[in-house]
Design a protein around this motif. Structure first.
Motif, PDB file in Angstrom:
ATOM      1  N   MET A 182       7.154 -20.719 -27.260  1.00 58.14           N
ATOM      2  CA  MET A 182       6.465 -21.995 -27.338  1.00 58.14           C
ATOM      3  C   MET A 182       4.968 -21.779 -27.577  1.00 58.14           C
ATOM      4  O   MET A 182       4.358 -22.444 -28.421  1.00 58.14           O
ATOM      5  CB  MET A 182       6.676 -22.793 -26.047  1.00 58.14           C
ATOM      6  N   LYS A 183       4.369 -20.842 -26.861  1.00 61.85           N
ATOM      7  CA  LYS A 183       2.938 -20.568 -27.020  1.00 61.85           C
ATOM      8  C   LYS A 183       2.646 -20.017 -28.410  1.00 61.85           C
ATOM      9  O   LYS A 183       1.657 -20.398 -29.041  1.00 61.85           O
ATOM     10  CB  LYS A 183       2.474 -19.574 -25.953  1.00 61.85           C
ATOM     11  N   THR A 184       3.517 -19.163 -28.927  1.00 56.58           N
ATOM     12  CA  THR A 184       3.340 -18.620 -30.275  1.00 56.58           C
ATOM     13  C   THR A 184       3.391 -19.732 -31.308  1.00 56.58           C
ATOM     14  O   THR A 184       2.555 -19.792 -32.218  1.00 56.58           O
ATOM     15  CB  THR A 184       4.428 -17.569 -30.576  1.00 56.58           C
ATOM     16  N   THR A 185       4.329 -20.644 -31.164  1.00 56.77           N
ATOM     17  CA  THR A 185       4.450 -21.772 -32.087  1.00 56.77           C
ATOM     18  C   THR A 185       3.201 -22.644 -32.024  1.00 56.77           C
ATOM     19  O   THR A 185       2.669 -23.048 -33.063  1.00 56.77           O
ATOM     20  CB  THR A 185       5.694 -22.607 -31.746  1.00 56.77           C
ATOM     21  N   LEU A 186       2.715 -22.920 -30.825  1.00 55.03           N
ATOM     22  CA  LEU A 186       1.517 -23.734 -30.676  1.00 55.03           C
ATOM     23  C   LEU A 186       0.298 -23.058 -31.295  1.00 55.03           C
ATOM     24  O   LEU A 186      -0.532 -23.708 -31.938  1.00 55.03           O
ATOM     25  CB  LEU A 186       1.257 -24.045 -29.202  1.00 55.03           C
TER      26      LEU A 186
ATOM     27  N   VAL B 129      -3.654 -22.888 -35.805  1.00 57.35           N
ATOM     28  CA  VAL B 129      -4.325 -22.177 -36.894  1.00 57.35           C
ATOM     29  C   VAL B 129      -4.046 -22.863 -38.228  1.00 57.35           C
ATOM     30  O   VAL B 129      -4.944 -23.030 -39.052  1.00 57.35           O
ATOM     31  CB  VAL B 129      -3.894 -20.697 -36.938  1.00 57.35           C
ATOM     32  N   LEU B 130      -2.814 -23.295 -38.466  1.00 56.33           N
ATOM     33  CA  LEU B 130      -2.481 -23.941 -39.726  1.00 56.33           C
ATOM     34  C   LEU B 130      -3.158 -25.297 -39.866  1.00 56.33           C
ATOM     35  O   LEU B 130      -3.616 -25.667 -40.949  1.00 56.33           O
ATOM     36  CB  LEU B 130      -0.958 -24.104 -39.849  1.00 56.33           C
ATOM     37  N   ASN B 131      -3.223 -26.060 -38.788  1.00 55.07           N
ATOM     38  CA  ASN B 131      -3.792 -27.408 -38.856  1.00 55.07           C
ATOM     39  C   ASN B 131      -5.312 -27.429 -38.766  1.00 55.07           C
ATOM     40  O   ASN B 131      -5.953 -28.334 -39.273  1.00 55.07           O
ATOM     41  CB  ASN B 131      -3.211 -28.292 -37.749  1.00 55.07           C
ATOM     42  N   HIS B 132      -5.902 -26.440 -38.092  1.00 54.42           N
ATOM     43  CA  HIS B 132      -7.332 -26.472 -37.844  1.00 54.42           C
ATOM     44  C   HIS B 132      -8.059 -25.285 -38.466  1.00 54.42           C
ATOM     45  O   HIS B 132      -9.264 -25.129 -38.265  1.00 54.42           O
ATOM     46  CB  HIS B 132      -7.623 -26.518 -36.342  1.00 54.42           C
TER      47      HIS B 132
END
Length: 57
Positions: free
Chosen positions: A42-46, A51-54
């Motif tokens: 879950m933490k890896t996905t977040l 990084v992708l969005n910001h």
């Protein structure tokens, strides 16, 4: 003529210090291995989503 050389193979990605610290904390609290894996996933996905969005800001 020289034979074409292969580029060196990339090294395996090193686990994040944050994720390693999280794993150690979960183990100290005696959570089951599946809970540890779920939390780390879950933490890896977040982190990837952030990084992708910001852009890593």
């Amino acid at each position: 003529m020289d034979a074409p050389s292969d580029p060196p193979a990339p090294a395996a990605p090193q686990p994040s210090k944050l994720l390693e610290a999280m794993r150690q904390r979960i183990r100290v609290l005696h959570y089951c291995i599946r809970s540890e894996q779920a939390c780390v996933d879950m933490k890896t996905t977040l982190m990837h989503t952030h990084v992708l969005n910001h852009g890593g800001e």
